[in-house]
Design an enzyme around this catalytic site. Sequence first.
Site, short mmCIF file in Angstrom:
data_model
loop_
_atom_site.label_atom_id
_atom_site.label_comp_id
_atom_site.label_asym_id
_atom_site.label_seq_id
_atom_site.Cartn_x
_atom_site.Cartn_y
_atom_site.Cartn_z
N GLY A 115 48.79 34.97 56.40
CA GLY A 115 48.20 35.61 55.22
C GLY A 115 46.68 35.66 55.33
N VAL B 128 44.16 34.04 53.53
CA VAL B 128 43.52 32.73 53.66
C VAL B 128 44.04 32.03 54.92
CG1 VAL B 128 43.09 30.48 52.61
CG2 VAL B 128 43.21 32.53 51.17
N GLY B 129 45.34 32.15 55.16
CA GLY B 129 45.97 31.49 56.29
C GLY B 129 45.30 31.79 57.62
N TYR C 192 53.57 35.29 37.99
CA TYR C 192 53.06 34.77 39.26
C TYR C 192 52.13 33.57 39.01
CZ TYR C 192 49.88 34.42 43.25
OH TYR C 192 49.11 33.95 44.29
N HIS D 155 41.88 44.07 46.24
CA HIS D 155 40.86 43.67 45.28
C HIS D 155 39.63 44.56 45.46
CE1 HIS D 155 43.19 39.80 44.93
NE2 HIS D 155 43.06 40.21 43.69
N LYS E 134 36.39 52.67 50.60
CA LYS E 134 36.04 53.95 49.96
C LYS E 134 34.68 54.46 50.45
CE LYS E 134 38.53 53.24 45.59
NZ LYS E 134 38.37 53.00 44.13
N ASP F 22 39.34 47.35 33.33
CA ASP F 22 38.23 46.46 33.69
C ASP F 22 38.75 45.06 34.01
OD1 ASP F 22 35.82 47.83 33.65
OD2 ASP F 22 35.56 47.62 31.47
P1 GDP Z 1 40.26 40.69 39.22
O1 GDP Z 1 39.96 41.65 38.11
O2 GDP Z 1 39.31 39.54 39.18
O3 GDP Z 1 41.68 40.26 39.27
O4 GDP Z 1 39.95 41.38 40.62
P2 GDP Z 1 39.78 42.87 41.19
O5 GDP Z 1 39.03 42.68 42.46
O6 GDP Z 1 41.07 43.58 41.26
O7 GDP Z 1 38.86 43.66 40.16
C1 GDP Z 1 37.56 43.24 39.82
C2 GDP Z 1 36.83 44.32 39.05
O8 GDP Z 1 36.48 45.38 39.93
C3 GDP Z 1 37.65 44.97 37.91
O9 GDP Z 1 36.80 45.10 36.79
C4 GDP Z 1 37.97 46.34 38.48
O10 GDP Z 1 38.12 47.32 37.47
C5 GDP Z 1 36.73 46.63 39.32
N1 GDP Z 1 36.94 47.67 40.35
C6 GDP Z 1 36.14 48.75 40.57
N2 GDP Z 1 36.63 49.53 41.53
C7 GDP Z 1 37.77 48.94 41.98
C8 GDP Z 1 38.72 49.28 42.99
O11 GDP Z 1 38.64 50.31 43.67
N3 GDP Z 1 39.77 48.40 43.18
C9 GDP Z 1 39.88 47.24 42.45
N4 GDP Z 1 40.91 46.41 42.68
N5 GDP Z 1 39.00 46.92 41.46
C10 GDP Z 1 37.96 47.75 41.24
#
Ligand code: GDP
Length: 311
Positions: free
Chosen positions: A16, A18-19, A138, A181, A189, A271
């Site tokens: 994984g 972290v793994g 989860y 994430h 992107k 968000d």
């Molecule tokens: P988490 O919200 O801490 O569970 O982690 P994420 O990394 O999924 O998201 C963190 C923040 O980044 C959130 O507010 C998302 O809306 C924002 N974000 C902006 N663009 C992106 C994207 O393309 N992918 C993800 N996953 N989050 C995004």
Amino acid sequence: MSYLEGKKILVTGATGFVGRNLVRELRNRGLGLLIPRREDYDLMVQGEVRRMFRELEPEVVFHLAGMVGGILANKERPAEFFYNNILLNTMVIHEAYLSGVEKLITLIGGCSYPAGALSPISEDQLFNGYPQPESAPYSLAKAMSVVQAQAYRKQYGFNAIVLVPGNLYGPYDNFDLESSHVIPALIRKFHEARKKGLKEVTVWGSGKPVRDFIYVEDACKVIVRAAEIYNEPDIINVSSGKGISIAELVDLVAEVVGFDGEIVWDRSKPDGQMIKIFDVKRMKAKLGEFNFVSLKEGLEKTYQWYLENLD
Ligand code: GDP
């Protein structure tokens, strides 16, 4: 001399995110590892978990195996995330104890904290409320490993510790745009936009949420030190303790990747929690000081890895 030297060390979930990083960190220190393969031992079957411990006879276990996924997968398959994780953790910790393992180190996500946890999120808030509902099956299944570790320590004197990393990023992360994430999503992107000469990139939400990121290799250094010196029931956050808004993060990643076009905010995307910063006082008090890379350096290293491995 490190406690880990000369020990038989087993890592579950070694393939994984972290793994893979932890295996590299442990090997860099010259430690030999037992890495069971999925084909050899199905950790969802108690008899196979037992057989794994009997055959491999580890003294120290880094338990990282589990079913992980992004917010979408969690929303669609909550039952599987609950069942697989609670069963696997329960059996691995139980059989590790039964087989005479000396020490077990495992992780839970920051998402196990209550949705309403106040930042900086201190460890004592863990059971103060229900986590973000989308991933709660989860997160709560994972949180049960804290209950189990503490119960087994109390009744059996079993030395299991649980650490809670903040928002991790770095090599071997998931770069799939649907389930990743934010950091790997932005790297990909911006990189693809630059390559295709696109003028704009769409990112999620308002840019206002604040997160606390830790470079995975730094987190692994903390995990290893905890394995060496920490033997107490209390969980420990592993993060930078510093917040950055998503808008600032977007600018930083764009700079690192070299994208200078427009940013379009897609406010139909969630968000999530508005602010999530981890309290790292206990980490410093119990584990000492660490020299973490800056977010910019960590992003540069991650982008370099992306170019070498995934582009
Ligand atoms: P988490 O919200 O801490 O569970 O982690 P994420 O990394 O999924 O998201 C963190 C923040 O980044 C959130 O507010 C998302 O809306 C924002 N974000 C902006 N663009 C992106 C994207 O393309 N992918 C993800 N996953 N989050 C995004």
